[in-house]
Design an enzyme around this catalytic site. Structure first.
Site, mmCIF file in Angstrom:
data_model
loop_
_atom_site.group_PDB
_atom_site.id
_atom_site.type_symbol
_atom_site.label_atom_id
_atom_site.label_comp_id
_atom_site.label_asym_id
_atom_site.label_seq_id
_atom_site.Cartn_x
_atom_site.Cartn_y
_atom_site.Cartn_z
ATOM 1 N NE ARG A 136 -3.285 0.198 3.192
ATOM 2 C CZ ARG A 136 -2.498 0.312 4.261
ATOM 3 N NH1 ARG A 136 -1.786 -0.520 4.901
ATOM 4 N NH2 ARG A 136 -2.829 1.481 4.947
ATOM 5 C CE LYS A 137 6.117 0.317 3.362
ATOM 6 N NZ LYS A 137 7.478 -0.193 3.777
ATOM 7 C CB THR A 138 0.222 3.308 -3.849
ATOM 8 O OG1 THR A 138 -0.720 3.503 -2.852
ATOM 9 C CG2 THR A 138 0.426 2.121 -3.985
#
Length: 284
Positions: A136-138
């Site tokens: 989820r490191k977007t």
């Protein structure tokens, strides 16, 4: 590519938001040199080798500004492209071509960069059954684009968001009072269709997670020696994911451990953009 429902409901609003960010009242530069509508063409040219991704989004930017704009493409998402390659031509009102250029290229360059980097990392796992996962490191408001780019590059998507699955990380475990307590509470609360994944950092946590019945155990930031011990402790009781600062430079050391998944935040947060340009704009 995005189906029409996803495109209209979930993709278009983000593209429109990006266009509004770039044009708050008017495009002063364009309106100064092109006060009236005039048809033109511009070429989409690749400036470095890579995996192209985001062509539908690129095309959509111009269509949202003017639905009569025509984009002719000579490649498709997932294709390997070369520096100097002509990838397409956009035809329409020159004012639209100029005003949409930067937003369209921003999406295409970013998505192609992620697809290219993912392709490189996935290639390092060739011959194994390991699935390469994103995280989820977007970039905020770009997840739908970046996770799609990972798939185009040969990777797989981890959960899309917090509603998508149960992943008990260190702070969840701390809040619950321990690994077993966190797993018990998740089993009581979460729908039965949700798998329960637990992030562990040491061998004691591995034992607790395996005994408590976690479906997936994520081994986070462990040394090679500790990883081997942890895998032995799990011994088939759960699926295994390895995570923690995984990049193209170090992923091969994990290839032959016998794990099911390797997740890498670098796929989205550290992939460089691919250099792409719109050139040779001319009236027709």
């Amino acid at each position: 590519m995005y189906d029409q429902i996803t495109l209209k409901l979930n993709v278009d609003p983000f593209i429109l938001g990006a266009l509004k960010e770039d044009i708050t009242s008017e495009d002063v530069s364009t309106n100064s040199v092109m006060p009236e509508a005039c048809m033109g063409k511009v070429e989409l040219i690749c400036k470095q080798d890579g995996i192209i991704c985001g062509l539908q989004v690129f095309k959509r930017v111009f269509e949202l500004l003017d639905d009569t704009t025509v984009t002719e493409l000579y490649c498709k998402d997932g294709d390997e492209v070369k520096a100097g390659q002509l990838m397409g031509v956009v035809t329409g009102d020159i004012r639209v071509l100029l005003s949409g250029e930067r937003t369209a290229l921003n999406y295409l360059q970013r998505m192609s960069g992620i697809a290219t980097y993912t392709y490189k990392v996935a290639g390092l796992l060739a011959g194994s059954k390991i699935q390469l996962l994103d995280t989820r490191k977007t970039t905020p408001n770009n997840r739908i684009f970046e996770k799609y780019a990972v798939r185009v590059g040969g990777g797989h998507n981890h959960r899309y968001n917090l509603s998508d699955g149960v992943l008990l990380k260190d702070n969840h475990i701390g809040a619950a009072g321990g690994v077993k307590e966190a797993i018990r509470m998740a089993k009581e609360y979460a729908p039965f269709v949700r798998k329960i994944e637990v992030e562990v950092e040491n061998l004691d946590m591995v034992k607790e997670a395996a005994e408590a019945g976690a479906d997936i155990i994520m081994l986070d930031n462990m040394s090679d020696e500790m990883l081997k011990e942890a895998i032995g402790i799990i011994d088939g009781k759960a699926e295994i994911e390895v995570s923690g600062n995984v990049t193209a430079e170090n992923i091969e050391r994990l290839k032959n451990l016998g794990v099911d998944y390797i997740s890498s935040g670098a796929l989205t947060h550290s992939a460089p953009i691919m250099d792409i340009s719109l050139k040779n704009l001319h009236r027709i």
